[in-house]
Design a protein around this motif. Structure first.
Motif, PDB file in Angstrom:
ATOM      1  N   TYR A   1      -4.495 -17.356  -2.573  1.00 20.72           N
ATOM      2  CA  TYR A   1      -3.918 -16.695  -1.410  1.00 20.72           C
ATOM      3  C   TYR A   1      -4.960 -15.938  -0.585  1.00 20.72           C
ATOM      4  N   ILE A   2      -4.805 -16.018   0.747  1.00 24.93           N
ATOM      5  CA  ILE A   2      -5.454 -15.087   1.662  1.00 24.93           C
ATOM      6  C   ILE A   2      -4.320 -14.330   2.335  1.00 24.93           C
ATOM      7  N   VAL A   3      -4.384 -12.993   2.293  1.00 19.16           N
ATOM      8  CA  VAL A   3      -3.291 -12.177   2.832  1.00 19.16           C
ATOM      9  C   VAL A   3      -3.839 -11.210   3.871  1.00 19.16           C
ATOM     10  N   TRP A   4      -3.279 -11.281   5.084  1.00 20.90           N
ATOM     11  CA  TRP A   4      -3.632 -10.353   6.151  1.00 20.90           C
ATOM     12  C   TRP A   4      -2.574  -9.270   6.247  1.00 20.90           C
ATOM     13  N   GLY A   5      -3.030  -8.043   6.565  1.00 24.09           N
ATOM     14  CA  GLY A   5      -2.119  -6.914   6.685  1.00 24.09           C
ATOM     15  C   GLY A   5      -2.206  -5.984   5.499  1.00 24.09           C
ATOM     16  N   ILE A   6      -3.203  -6.213   4.643  1.00 22.86           N
ATOM     17  CA  ILE A   6      -3.398  -5.412   3.436  1.00 22.86           C
ATOM     18  C   ILE A   6      -4.776  -4.752   3.495  1.00 22.86           C
ATOM     19  N   GLU A   7      -4.830  -3.453   3.267  1.00 24.01           N
ATOM     20  CA  GLU A   7      -6.104  -2.745   3.234  1.00 24.01           C
ATOM     21  C   GLU A   7      -6.841  -3.117   1.956  1.00 24.01           C
ATOM     22  N   ASP A   8      -8.064  -3.573   2.102  1.00 23.36           N
ATOM     23  CA  ASP A   8      -8.817  -4.116   0.976  1.00 23.36           C
ATOM     24  C   ASP A   8      -9.009  -3.090  -0.138  1.00 23.36           C
ATOM     25  N   ALA A   9      -9.402  -1.874   0.217  1.00 25.15           N
ATOM     26  CA  ALA A   9      -9.765  -0.884  -0.802  1.00 25.15           C
ATOM     27  C   ALA A   9      -8.561  -0.364  -1.585  1.00 25.15           C
ATOM     28  N   THR A  10      -7.438  -0.162  -0.896  1.00 22.41           N
ATOM     29  CA  THR A  10      -6.277   0.462  -1.537  1.00 22.41           C
ATOM     30  C   THR A  10      -5.130  -0.494  -1.820  1.00 22.41           C
ATOM     31  N   HIS A  11      -5.164  -1.654  -1.187  1.00 22.32           N
ATOM     32  CA  HIS A  11      -4.064  -2.637  -1.250  1.00 22.32           C
ATOM     33  C   HIS A  11      -2.783  -2.113  -0.607  1.00 22.32           C
ATOM     34  N   ASN A  12      -2.920  -1.095   0.247  1.00 24.68           N
ATOM     35  CA  ASN A  12      -1.771  -0.608   0.998  1.00 24.68           C
ATOM     36  C   ASN A  12      -1.387  -1.628   2.070  1.00 24.68           C
ATOM     37  N   VAL A  13      -0.094  -1.709   2.376  1.00 30.38           N
ATOM     38  CA  VAL A  13       0.386  -2.588   3.438  1.00 30.38           C
ATOM     39  C   VAL A  13       0.195  -1.863   4.767  1.00 30.38           C
ATOM     40  N   VAL A  14      -0.683  -2.402   5.619  1.00 28.75           N
ATOM     41  CA  VAL A  14      -1.000  -1.745   6.895  1.00 28.75           C
ATOM     42  C   VAL A  14      -0.607  -2.600   8.095  1.00 28.75           C
ATOM     43  N   GLY A  15      -0.249  -3.848   7.861  1.00 26.26           N
ATOM     44  CA  GLY A  15       0.138  -4.734   8.951  1.00 26.26           C
ATOM     45  C   GLY A  15      -1.048  -5.411   9.605  1.00 26.26           C
ATOM     46  N   THR A  16      -0.784  -6.471  10.352  1.00 21.66           N
ATOM     47  CA  THR A  16      -1.850  -7.225  11.008  1.00 21.66           C
ATOM     48  C   THR A  16      -1.404  -7.690  12.388  1.00 21.66           C
ATOM     49  N   THR A  17      -2.388  -7.907  13.245  1.00 24.46           N
ATOM     50  CA  THR A  17      -2.115  -8.479  14.568  1.00 24.46           C
ATOM     51  C   THR A  17      -2.402  -9.974  14.593  1.00 24.46           C
ATOM     52  N   PHE A  18      -2.882 -10.529  13.478  1.00 24.36           N
ATOM     53  CA  PHE A  18      -3.226 -11.946  13.385  1.00 24.36           C
ATOM     54  C   PHE A  18      -1.963 -12.791  13.471  1.00 24.36           C
ATOM     55  N   LYS A  19      -1.961 -13.752  14.393  1.00 32.67           N
ATOM     56  CA  LYS A  19      -0.839 -14.673  14.581  1.00 32.67           C
ATOM     57  C   LYS A  19      -1.362 -16.099  14.396  1.00 32.67           C
ATOM     58  N   PRO A  20      -1.366 -16.606  13.174  1.00 34.21           N
ATOM     59  CA  PRO A  20      -2.019 -17.901  12.908  1.00 34.21           C
ATOM     60  C   PRO A  20      -1.447 -19.073  13.688  1.00 34.21           C
ATOM     61  N   ARG A  21      -0.147 -19.073  13.940  1.00 33.34           N
ATOM     62  CA  ARG A  21       0.461 -20.208  14.639  1.00 33.34           C
ATOM     63  C   ARG A  21       0.200 -20.163  16.145  1.00 33.34           C
ATOM     64  N   GLN A  22      -0.313 -19.045  16.626  1.00 35.53           N
ATOM     65  CA  GLN A  22      -0.710 -18.954  18.026  1.00 35.53           C
ATOM     66  C   GLN A  22      -2.224 -19.092  18.195  1.00 35.53           C
ATOM     67  N   ALA A  23      -2.951 -19.035  17.080  1.00 41.07           N
ATOM     68  CA  ALA A  23      -4.414 -19.066  17.132  1.00 41.07           C
ATOM     69  C   ALA A  23      -4.926 -20.491  17.340  1.00 41.07           C
ATOM     70  N   LYS A  24      -6.065 -20.589  17.997  1.00 43.14           N
ATOM     71  CA  LYS A  24      -6.694 -21.883  18.227  1.00 43.14           C
ATOM     72  C   LYS A  24      -8.192 -21.803  17.969  1.00 43.14           C
ATOM     73  N   LYS A  25      -8.758 -22.939  17.655  1.00 45.18           N
ATOM     74  CA  LYS A  25     -10.215 -23.107  17.577  1.00 45.18           C
ATOM     75  C   LYS A  25     -10.557 -24.117  18.662  1.00 45.18           C
TER      76      LYS A  25
END
Length: 200
Positions: free
Chosen positions: A55-79
């Protein structure tokens, strides 16, 4: 997975005292090249540690594993002009089963990429195989002991006992096996039970 199942899984992943070699936590950083390399690394590491998924999980603070939320929208993202998901799958070899989950936890957005472990051969991204060493992503060729251990695990499962495809409908299964066992397509579930009466 539904909301409750995703929430339960997230709680389980966050319960680890630190990032494992098959779990990566991020806040917002979502560089496409890095995502692809991490998918290769955690897929290979999941196989090495005999895990069912990585798993890769966005919205989690690495150091504490607290749920902080994310602005990443993978289905809207493009390369470039290509959708991110298609671009990633095109450059991963062999192609792996990857699911993108977008859901809310504690009122904030969370994104989870779930991928299967490597099987039969290491997973490469853009021609390079990666592995996790602790929480660090490295090129697999730089760690020959891990590469040998990975190949030893692959050799334990005969090709014939591997999973050919996942989440395939009964009608699709019939179309695939027409190459081996000719016969009328018929109705998916009924035809499968007729042809293979000793299997559930």
């Amino acid at each position: 997975m539904n909301q409750q199942e995703l929430s339960t899984l997230l709680t389980e992943l966050r319960s680890h005292s630190h990032e494992t070699e098959w779990i990566e936590f991020k806040h917002n950083h979502a560089d496409p090249q890095e995502i692809g390399e991490y998918l290769s690394a955690i897929s290979n590491s999941a196989a090495l540690h005999r895990k069912d998924a990585a798993y890769i999980v966005w919205g989690i603070e690495d150091a504490t594993h607290n749920v902080v939320g994310t602005t990443f929208k993978p289905r809207q993202a493009k390369k470039g002009n290509e959708e991110l998901e298609n671009w990633l799958l095109r450059l991963l070899a062999p192609r792996i089963d990857m699911k993108i989950h977008e859901f809310q936890e504690n009122g904030v957005d969370v994104v989870m990429f779930e991928t299967q472990p490597a099987h039969r051969t290491p997973v490469a991204f853009s021609g390079t195989e990666f592995i996790r060493v602790g929480s660090i992503k490295k090129k697999l060729k730089e760690y020959p002991d891990k590469e040998r251990a990975l190949w030893a695990i692959f050799s334990e499962t005969p090709f014939e006992k591997g999973i050919a495809a996942k989440a395939v409908s009964s009608n699709d299964v019939l179309r695939l096996i027409e190459f081996i066992i000719p016969g009328p397509a018929g109705n998916g579930p009924e035809e499968l039970r007729h042809r293979f009466p000793n299997h559930p």
